[in-house]
Design a protein around this motif. Structure first.
Motif, PDB file in Angstrom:
ATOM      1  N   ASP A 551      29.593  30.626  -9.398  1.00  0.00           N
ATOM      2  CA  ASP A 551      30.645  29.607  -9.340  1.00  0.00           C
ATOM      3  C   ASP A 551      30.222  28.479  -8.389  1.00  0.00           C
ATOM      4  O   ASP A 551      29.766  28.720  -7.265  1.00  0.00           O
ATOM      5  CB  ASP A 551      31.950  30.228  -8.857  1.00  0.00           C
ATOM      6  CG  ASP A 551      33.116  29.300  -9.134  1.00  0.00           C
ATOM      7  OD1 ASP A 551      32.923  28.061  -9.108  1.00  0.00           O
ATOM      8  OD2 ASP A 551      34.237  29.809  -9.348  1.00  0.00           O
ATOM      9  N   GLU A 552      30.397  27.254  -8.816  1.00  0.00           N
ATOM     10  CA  GLU A 552      29.991  26.094  -8.019  1.00  0.00           C
ATOM     11  C   GLU A 552      30.779  25.982  -6.721  1.00  0.00           C
ATOM     12  O   GLU A 552      30.327  25.403  -5.739  1.00  0.00           O
ATOM     13  CB  GLU A 552      30.178  24.816  -8.849  1.00  0.00           C
ATOM     14  CG  GLU A 552      29.607  23.553  -8.204  1.00  0.00           C
ATOM     15  CD  GLU A 552      28.089  23.598  -8.109  1.00  0.00           C
ATOM     16  OE1 GLU A 552      27.529  22.925  -7.222  1.00  0.00           O
ATOM     17  OE2 GLU A 552      27.460  24.344  -8.906  1.00  0.00           O
ATOM     18  N   ARG A 553      31.984  26.516  -6.664  1.00  0.00           N
ATOM     19  CA  ARG A 553      32.804  26.429  -5.455  1.00  0.00           C
ATOM     20  C   ARG A 553      32.172  27.178  -4.282  1.00  0.00           C
ATOM     21  O   ARG A 553      32.384  26.836  -3.120  1.00  0.00           O
ATOM     22  CB  ARG A 553      34.206  26.975  -5.733  1.00  0.00           C
ATOM     23  CG  ARG A 553      35.022  26.048  -6.630  1.00  0.00           C
ATOM     24  CD  ARG A 553      36.377  26.628  -6.944  1.00  0.00           C
ATOM     25  NE  ARG A 553      36.252  27.820  -7.782  1.00  0.00           N
ATOM     26  CZ  ARG A 553      37.294  28.562  -8.223  1.00  0.00           C
ATOM     27  NH1 ARG A 553      38.524  28.208  -7.883  1.00  0.00           N
ATOM     28  NH2 ARG A 553      37.095  29.610  -8.984  1.00  0.00           N
ATOM     29  N   TYR A 554      31.388  28.254  -4.591  1.00  0.00           N
ATOM     30  CA  TYR A 554      30.727  28.976  -3.503  1.00  0.00           C
ATOM     31  C   TYR A 554      29.770  28.064  -2.729  1.00  0.00           C
ATOM     32  O   TYR A 554      29.649  28.154  -1.512  1.00  0.00           O
ATOM     33  CB  TYR A 554      29.961  30.175  -4.070  1.00  0.00           C
ATOM     34  CG  TYR A 554      30.857  31.269  -4.579  1.00  0.00           C
ATOM     35  CD1 TYR A 554      32.038  31.601  -3.899  1.00  0.00           C
ATOM     36  CD2 TYR A 554      30.520  31.973  -5.740  1.00  0.00           C
ATOM     37  CE1 TYR A 554      32.867  32.603  -4.382  1.00  0.00           C
ATOM     38  CE2 TYR A 554      31.339  32.977  -6.228  1.00  0.00           C
ATOM     39  CZ  TYR A 554      32.526  33.285  -5.540  1.00  0.00           C
ATOM     40  OH  TYR A 554      33.346  34.262  -6.013  1.00  0.00           O
ATOM     41  N   LYS A 555      29.076  27.207  -3.459  1.00  0.00           N
ATOM     42  CA  LYS A 555      28.137  26.289  -2.806  1.00  0.00           C
ATOM     43  C   LYS A 555      28.893  25.316  -1.891  1.00  0.00           C
ATOM     44  O   LYS A 555      28.455  25.003  -0.781  1.00  0.00           O
ATOM     45  CB  LYS A 555      27.355  25.522  -3.865  1.00  0.00           C
ATOM     46  CG  LYS A 555      26.249  24.634  -3.276  1.00  0.00           C
ATOM     47  CD  LYS A 555      25.449  23.990  -4.392  1.00  0.00           C
ATOM     48  CE  LYS A 555      24.332  23.118  -3.813  1.00  0.00           C
ATOM     49  NZ  LYS A 555      23.520  22.470  -4.885  1.00  0.00           N
ATOM     50  N   GLY A 556      30.069  24.846  -2.338  1.00  0.00           N
ATOM     51  CA  GLY A 556      30.865  23.954  -1.492  1.00  0.00           C
ATOM     52  C   GLY A 556      31.355  24.646  -0.240  1.00  0.00           C
ATOM     53  O   GLY A 556      31.363  24.063   0.859  1.00  0.00           O
ATOM     54  N   TYR A 557      31.771  25.920  -0.423  1.00  0.00           N
ATOM     55  CA  TYR A 557      32.212  26.678   0.759  1.00  0.00           C
ATOM     56  C   TYR A 557      31.063  26.876   1.736  1.00  0.00           C
ATOM     57  O   TYR A 557      31.239  26.822   2.966  1.00  0.00           O
ATOM     58  CB  TYR A 557      32.767  28.031   0.332  1.00  0.00           C
ATOM     59  CG  TYR A 557      34.047  27.936  -0.474  1.00  0.00           C
ATOM     60  CD1 TYR A 557      34.896  26.841  -0.323  1.00  0.00           C
ATOM     61  CD2 TYR A 557      34.378  28.930  -1.402  1.00  0.00           C
ATOM     62  CE1 TYR A 557      36.058  26.747  -1.069  1.00  0.00           C
ATOM     63  CE2 TYR A 557      35.548  28.842  -2.148  1.00  0.00           C
ATOM     64  CZ  TYR A 557      36.387  27.746  -1.982  1.00  0.00           C
ATOM     65  OH  TYR A 557      37.534  27.644  -2.709  1.00  0.00           O
ATOM     66  N   ALA A 558      29.862  27.136   1.211  1.00  0.00           N
ATOM     67  CA  ALA A 558      28.705  27.326   2.085  1.00  0.00           C
ATOM     68  C   ALA A 558      28.400  26.042   2.859  1.00  0.00           C
ATOM     69  O   ALA A 558      28.031  26.083   4.047  1.00  0.00           O
ATOM     70  CB  ALA A 558      27.491  27.762   1.253  1.00  0.00           C
ATOM     71  N   GLU A 559      28.539  24.883   2.212  1.00  0.00           N
ATOM     72  CA  GLU A 559      28.310  23.610   2.914  1.00  0.00           C
ATOM     73  C   GLU A 559      29.324  23.417   4.039  1.00  0.00           C
ATOM     74  O   GLU A 559      28.990  22.931   5.124  1.00  0.00           O
ATOM     75  CB  GLU A 559      28.389  22.454   1.918  1.00  0.00           C
ATOM     76  CG  GLU A 559      27.221  22.426   0.935  1.00  0.00           C
ATOM     77  CD  GLU A 559      27.384  21.322  -0.095  1.00  0.00           C
ATOM     78  OE1 GLU A 559      28.487  20.712  -0.116  1.00  0.00           O
ATOM     79  OE2 GLU A 559      26.430  21.062  -0.844  1.00  0.00           O
ATOM     80  N   ASP A 560      30.594  23.800   3.767  1.00  0.00           N
ATOM     81  CA  ASP A 560      31.616  23.690   4.824  1.00  0.00           C
ATOM     82  C   ASP A 560      31.286  24.596   5.992  1.00  0.00           C
ATOM     83  O   ASP A 560      31.467  24.233   7.168  1.00  0.00           O
ATOM     84  CB  ASP A 560      32.994  24.050   4.259  1.00  0.00           C
ATOM     85  CG  ASP A 560      33.487  23.009   3.260  1.00  0.00           C
ATOM     86  OD1 ASP A 560      32.951  21.879   3.292  1.00  0.00           O
ATOM     87  OD2 ASP A 560      34.399  23.328   2.476  1.00  0.00           O
ATOM     88  N   ILE A 561      30.789  25.834   5.680  1.00  0.00           N
ATOM     89  CA  ILE A 561      30.434  26.767   6.758  1.00  0.00           C
ATOM     90  C   ILE A 561      29.305  26.197   7.598  1.00  0.00           C
ATOM     91  O   ILE A 561      29.319  26.230   8.837  1.00  0.00           O
ATOM     92  CB  ILE A 561      30.040  28.137   6.160  1.00  0.00           C
ATOM     93  CG1 ILE A 561      31.258  28.797   5.506  1.00  0.00           C
ATOM     94  CG2 ILE A 561      29.457  29.045   7.245  1.00  0.00           C
ATOM     95  CD1 ILE A 561      30.903  30.058   4.720  1.00  0.00           C
ATOM     96  N   LEU A 562      28.259  25.619   6.927  1.00  0.00           N
ATOM     97  CA  LEU A 562      27.130  25.055   7.661  1.00  0.00           C
ATOM     98  C   LEU A 562      27.571  23.868   8.521  1.00  0.00           C
ATOM     99  O   LEU A 562      27.163  23.750   9.683  1.00  0.00           O
ATOM    100  CB  LEU A 562      26.048  24.615   6.670  1.00  0.00           C
ATOM    101  CG  LEU A 562      24.802  23.958   7.306  1.00  0.00           C
ATOM    102  CD1 LEU A 562      24.123  24.930   8.274  1.00  0.00           C
ATOM    103  CD2 LEU A 562      23.836  23.504   6.223  1.00  0.00           C
ATOM    104  N   SER A 563      28.432  22.985   7.969  1.00  0.00           N
ATOM    105  CA  SER A 563      28.893  21.822   8.731  1.00  0.00           C
ATOM    106  C   SER A 563      29.693  22.247   9.952  1.00  0.00           C
ATOM    107  O   SER A 563      29.497  21.725  11.058  1.00  0.00           O
ATOM    108  CB  SER A 563      29.736  20.925   7.826  1.00  0.00           C
ATOM    109  OG  SER A 563      30.291  19.855   8.553  1.00  0.00           O
TER     110      SER A 563
END
Length: 752
Positions: A551-563
């Protein structure tokens, strides 16, 4: 028959006195009455001046007694204050202050030193060591000195008595009384004494006035007799005119005068030798009226012609004129009158007198200017102590009316009127003629009467109000100081206790600071280790190292975690750096570097974040930037902090300009944006730790508020400083200065 003719001839030759004018007895009677009235007015003025002098003397005595009463009140009050402020020994306070009674009171009398309690006592007030008010009854008999002669002293409440002096007639005597205030108390002291209605001096003055009145009466009687006698002795008109001619000739012989005549029939002026010499003419020359006018300056010709016309109508005259032509610098006086069939008189050279009068007027005007320029009161008196000259300050400061302050006025009359404006008067120590006075207008003067070499008198005054006010202020401060000394004695023990507690709290604070440093050092490892793992794994998820996430949303969540993790790591690093700076353990390693490399490296690191927000970044570098002694990492961190703040507070589409310039012995690095700006009230506190701007409360400006504080600390560690400039709604420019030479190499270098 011969005898009869002789008698008729003698009667014909005698002057006719029957046609002489009658003696003007009515006019003489009017003059005698006017003289008597003048003497009466003079007597009344002297009696009024005597009353004014007595009231002025009584007022000064009332002021002196008022000062004595106030000193007694202050002595008793001071004695009472000193004992009660140290203890509550009421008996000792009563004895020291010489009071009849002392009792506790509720009313706090801070506005007056003393009040009138009853007909025998005045009340004074003081606080004891516990802050309780006490009232002491001071007998009035102790407050005034023992009366001498017919004087009487009384003390009243200030609200029940009117101040000033007055004269009352009681039977065959006069009562002179005056009342004056007693300092800052609610008391007033009155001094009175009885004076005879008519003294021996008054009887002597009355006798002198009667003699002065009889003298003109006798003179009038003698004058009438003289007029009648002279009327009998008058001769013919020719004999009188011969006497006039003799008079003019005698004047010519006696001084610098020249004789002249004018013949009515020929219309010619005849000038004697001396007259012609004075006017620059040939002696014994006859002149027409027109020729004589040419000898007179045009400015005075009309006046001379007018007087000559009047003299033709049998009128005596006297006229001053200025010479003409080569004699235009000379001045003359011409006198004359009817003589036989024309006119005769003398001409006098008055040049020296006119010039002397001009010099006198110049000197008088100069003296008047000097007197008016003197800032204090000034007056000069002649040998008889009559007023000669004065300035406006003398008239205004004593409120002297015009009918009193006039030339020739008596010193006693003027000063008696001036005394009405005096509240206090006392001699100046060390000066025989000086006295210190306080006017009703609250102006203090040092007043002096100085004798002159010619027997006159000079009166001058110096305004001492500012000095007196300062003196009163010092007295008040001295009183407060005595109270503070007692208070300091009580507070000394408290201060020692506070010092001990402060030392304990300081030790606790140092231990707490040390514990904080240890905690931060320990937490550094504990916080950074999991954050590194979070940041690393989230970055792996973003890059999909082990395959797609689905799911593409996982990648967005990972970016939020990194930021979020990077942001938290930056905050922790800032907090740890600030803790090291506060503890004095933060250091920089300087070496010779190119500051442009450090700035450019920081811009390349943060340019991606600006582009994501659609903000342009421009680097502008001058051509003359030298290498400096600095820490590459610290300079890079300072630029990152400033550019990061600029990106946070600049909207999309904005621009950021980073410039590097050389200013004298410093390199300036500036970061300018066109963001929302900073209010002026926030500028002074933004360089302090954890402080942020209130320009946009709704803006989500993530951060710890340590960026500017760290940048300021790094700049100062290099020997430079931070400069913050901003305008709300326009933008912000933040600059830091770095010295080209390190401080240890050039300690005298200053920031431009």
């Amino acid at each position: 028959m011969a005898k009869t003719q002789s008698k008729k001839h003698s009667k014909a030759s005698a002057p006719d006195t029957s046609s002489a004018a009658p003696v003007p007895t009515r006019v003489l009677a009017m003059l005698f009455t006017a003289f008597a009235g003048t003497l009466g007015v003079k007597a009344w003025e002297e009696r009024t001046a005597q009353n004014d002098a007595l009231m002025a003397q009584q007022t000064r005595e009332a002021m002196a007694i008022g000062g004595y009463v106030r000193s007694e009140v202050l002595r008793s009050q001071t004695a009472m204050n000193v004992i009660l402020e140290r203890s509550t020994r009421i008996g000792e306070a009563k004895k020291a202050a010489k009071l009849d009674k002392i009792s506790r009171t509720i009313a706090q009398q801070d506005d007056a030193e003393a009040i009138l309690k009853n007909e025998n006592h005045a009340a004074i007030f003081s606080k004891d060591i516990n802050g309780q008010w006490w009232e002491g009854l001071l007998p009035l008999s102790r407050l005034t000195p023992t009366p001498e002669g017919e004087r009487e002293f009384d003390i009243f409440s200030s609200s029940d008595i009117s101040l000033g002096a007055k004269v009352e007639r009681i039977g065959f005597s006069r009562k002179i009384s005056a009342c004056a205030p007693v300092g800052e108390t609610q008391l007033s002291v009155c001094v009175s004494r009885n004076v005879e209605l008519l003294s021996i001096a008054d009887y002597n003055r009355l006798l002198i006035y009667l003699l002065l009145l009889l003298a003109p009466g006798l003179a009038v009687v003698g004058l009438v007799g003289t007029i009648k006698t002279n009327a009998r002795r008058l001769g013919h008109e020719s004999e009188a005119r011969k006497e006039i001619e003799t008079h003019w000739r005698e004047l010519e012989i006696g001084g610098q005068n020249g004789y002249w005549t004018w013949n009515r029939q020929s219309g010619l002026f005849s000038l004697r030798e001396k007259t012609a010499e004075m006017l620059g003419l040939v002696p014994n020359r006859d002149l027409t009226i027109h020729e004589f006018q040419e000898l007179v300056h045009p400015s005075t010709q009309n006046k001379v012609v007018s007087e000559l016309d009047r003299a033709r109508r049998d009128k005596s005259f006297q006229v001053n004129f200025k010479g003409n032509g080569s004699f235009s610098s000379r001045y003359f006086e011409m006198q004359g009158g009817p003589f036989q069939d024309g006119l005769s008189g003398i001409i006098s050279d008055t040049t020296d007198r006119v010039r002397a009068e001009a010099r006198s007027r110049i000197s008088e005007n100069l003296a008047r200017s000097v007197v008016d320029a003197y800032p204090g009161p000034f007056a000069a008196w002649d040998q008889r102590h009559r007023l000669l000259i004065w300035n406006k300050t003398f008239a205004n400061i004593f409120n002297l009316p015009e009918h009193v302050l006039r030339a020739g006025a008596s010193y006693d009359v003027v000063m008696a009127e001036a005394a009405k404006q005096i509240r206090i008067e006392r001699p100046i120590s060390g000066s025989e003629s000086g006295r210190e006075i306080l006017l009703l207008s609250d102006i203090w003067l040092n007043f002096y009467d100085r004798p002159t070499s010619g027997g006159g008198l000079v009166t001058v005054g110096l305004d001492m109000s500012s000095l007196k006010n300062h003196e009163q202020s010092l007295l008040g401060k001295e009183k407060k100081l005595r109270r503070l000394v007692l208070e300091l004695d009580r507070m000394q023990g408290q201060s020692e206790e506070h010092a001990r507690k402060y030392s304990e709290q300081k030790n606790k604070a140092e231990r707490a600071s040390q514990a904080k440093s240890v905690f931060l050092a320990n937490m550094s490892h504990e916080l950074r280790t999991p954050l590194n793992a979070i940041n690393g794994f989230s970055e792996m998820l973003i890059k999909e190292i082990f395959g797609p996430l689905g799911d593409e949303r996982y990648k967005g969540y990972a970016e939020d975690i990194l930021s979020s993790g990077q942001h938290l790591l930056d905050m922790i690093n800032d907090i740890l750096d600030m803790a090291k700076i506060e503890a004095g353990k933060m250091s920089i390693s300087t070496r010779e570097i190119d500051p442009v490399d450090a700035v450019d490296s920081a811009i390349r690191m943060i340019r991606r974040r600006a582009e994501d927000k659609d903000i342009s970044i421009k680097l502008d570098v001058s051509d003359d930037i030298p290498d400096i002694e600095g820490d590459h990492r610290a300079i890079k961190q300072m630029v990152l902090n400033l550019v990061s703040n600029a990106i946070k507070f600049t909207d999309a589409g904005g621009a950021i300009k980073v410039s590097i310039t050389k200013e004298n012995a410093f390199v300036r690095v500036s970061v300018a944006d066109n963001g929302i700006g900073i209010p002026k009230k926030d500028l002074p506190r933004l360089a302090q730790p954890f402080e942020q701007s209130s320009a946009d409360e709704s803006r989500n400006s993530k951060g710890s508020g340590l960026g500017l504080s760290l940048t300021k600390s790094f700049a100062e560690m290099h020997g430079g400083k931070l400069i913050l400039e901003s305008e709300l709604g326009v933008g912000t420019t933040v600059s830091f200065l770095l010295p080209i030479d390190p401080p240890q190499k050039n300690k005298t270098q200053k920031i431009a």
